[in-house]
Write an enzyme that holds these catalytic residues in place. Sequence first.
Site, PDB file in Angstrom:
ATOM      1  N   ASP A  17       0.871  -1.177   0.000  1.00 29.38           N
ATOM      2  CA  ASP A  17       0.000   0.000   0.000  1.00 29.38           C
ATOM      3  C   ASP A  17       0.909   1.229   0.000  1.00 29.38           C
ATOM      4  O   ASP A  17       2.116   1.131   0.262  1.00 29.38           O
ATOM      5  CB  ASP A  17      -0.890  -0.031   1.240  1.00 29.38           C
ATOM      6  CG  ASP A  17      -1.717   1.225   1.381  1.00 29.38           C
ATOM      7  OD1 ASP A  17      -2.416   1.581   0.421  1.00 29.38           O
ATOM      8  OD2 ASP A  17      -1.638   1.873   2.442  1.00 29.38           O
ATOM      9  N   ASP A  19      -0.257   5.126   0.936  1.00 31.31           N
ATOM     10  CA  ASP A  19      -0.529   6.147   1.949  1.00 31.31           C
ATOM     11  C   ASP A  19      -0.580   5.535   3.346  1.00 31.31           C
ATOM     12  O   ASP A  19      -1.374   4.636   3.614  1.00 31.31           O
ATOM     13  CB  ASP A  19      -1.848   6.858   1.655  1.00 31.31           C
ATOM     14  CG  ASP A  19      -1.828   7.541   0.296  1.00 31.31           C
ATOM     15  OD1 ASP A  19      -0.844   8.230   0.006  1.00 31.31           O
ATOM     16  OD2 ASP A  19      -2.791   7.366  -0.479  1.00 31.31           O
ATOM     17  N   GLU A 312      10.884  10.652  25.868  1.00 27.41           N
ATOM     18  CA  GLU A 312      11.459  10.477  27.199  1.00 27.41           C
ATOM     19  C   GLU A 312      12.891   9.937  27.095  1.00 27.41           C
ATOM     20  O   GLU A 312      13.100   8.728  27.096  1.00 27.41           O
ATOM     21  CB  GLU A 312      10.584   9.538  28.034  1.00 27.41           C
ATOM     22  CG  GLU A 312       9.164  10.060  28.242  1.00 27.41           C
ATOM     23  CD  GLU A 312       8.322   9.153  29.121  1.00 27.41           C
ATOM     24  OE1 GLU A 312       8.851   8.655  30.141  1.00 27.41           O
ATOM     25  OE2 GLU A 312       7.146   8.922  28.791  1.00 27.41           O
ATOM     26  N   TYR A 324      15.972  20.684  35.169  1.00 26.50           N
ATOM     27  CA  TYR A 324      14.754  21.218  34.577  1.00 26.50           C
ATOM     28  C   TYR A 324      15.009  22.631  34.062  1.00 26.50           C
ATOM     29  O   TYR A 324      15.680  23.438  34.703  1.00 26.50           O
ATOM     30  CB  TYR A 324      13.613  21.269  35.602  1.00 26.50           C
ATOM     31  CG  TYR A 324      13.160  19.918  36.086  1.00 26.50           C
ATOM     32  CD1 TYR A 324      12.704  18.953  35.184  1.00 26.50           C
ATOM     33  CD2 TYR A 324      13.175  19.595  37.442  1.00 26.50           C
ATOM     34  CE1 TYR A 324      12.279  17.711  35.619  1.00 26.50           C
ATOM     35  CE2 TYR A 324      12.752  18.353  37.898  1.00 26.50           C
ATOM     36  CZ  TYR A 324      12.312  17.414  36.973  1.00 26.50           C
ATOM     37  OH  TYR A 324      11.900  16.179  37.405  1.00 26.50           O
TER      38      TYR A 324
END
Length: 381
Positions: A17, A19, A312, A324
């Site tokens: 196939d 798409d 992650e 952070y």
Amino acid sequence: MSIPQPIKKSVLGVILDLDGTLLNTDGIVSEVLKVFLVKFGKQWDGREADKILGKTPFEAAAAIVEDYGLPCATEEFVSEITPTFSDQWRNIKPLPGASRLINHLKGHGIPMALASNSPRACIESKISCQQDWKESFSAIIGGDEVPAGKPSPEIFLEAANRLKMEPSSCLVIEDSLPGVTAGKAAGMEVVAVPYLPKQSHLYTSAGEVINSLLDLRPEKWGLPPFKDWIEGTLPLEPWHIGGLVIKGFGRGSKVLGIPTANLSTEGYTTLLSEYPSGVYFGWAGLPVRGVYKMVMSIGWNPYFNNKEKTIEPWLLHEFDEDFYGEELRLVIVGYIRPELNFPSLESLIEKIHDDRRIAEKALELPLYSKHRNDPYLENSL
């Protein structure tokens, strides 16, 4: 070296196939529909994605017109939107593993056909920018060349006829339920590569369900195996992603004992749609700290059933403090395995540590270690 796979059944030819199987058409479709539906005061939210997947263009258009209550006939919708799509087909990117599979089968002389519900002219336009794709197929069949498109088996039976093969000697590779249904009805073997997330359970009629083309093992079907796996890893063309480290689900360190550094996916929707969920590895750069080995997951983490696709990364280094808000840049150089579900937290943790060992060892190989010096890792965002 990959582990030898038991043969399910030997086939002689492969029917693909287009798409959602070979090309990342969904991204283009979503972008075009977002702009187009604004004209009618509507907003494309993707809720009809499952209704248009694998359908003919007319069937897909009819579903959109009906579900959004558009004040136009399906024929009018098709005629207005088709030129916009035609302008965008040159921007479609192959899905990971697509060119690798085509080149592999072609190199081993395995006959291939391309069978899509799209009109033949549209298929030609879509593949024209993909180097050597057209010449690799012994047959190309569009939905307008058969009386009925998928889920009718006619397009696959016509493909087998043009390949001069018995249907039972053909392997179909499909991403949609209509395509899988058509392949089975044609009496062919079928490998399903579900394009929509969390839908694998719907494809039980397929002979095999895989996460992406990167996970296809041709030897299961009596075809020549890939020879490019190295010590449990598949080399990829390096790709980059970066951003600020954000607070995640709070389970990395607390639940798993594995301090992952979550990246915001804002601005990376298109990129995430291009890469299948799974475990990857490479190098991570914190411009104020240094460059480190890294293994990471992309996906929904079936054990925790994430609602959104996440990134992650686990930096394979002992840090004394959190970072952070700092810039994190990643160079992804290889693939380890598909995303899996696990019967217990212990088995999940054990597998993650296996991934770490594989990544750490592989990144010592010159093939991968050379990317440690990628300038992208040390430059600030």
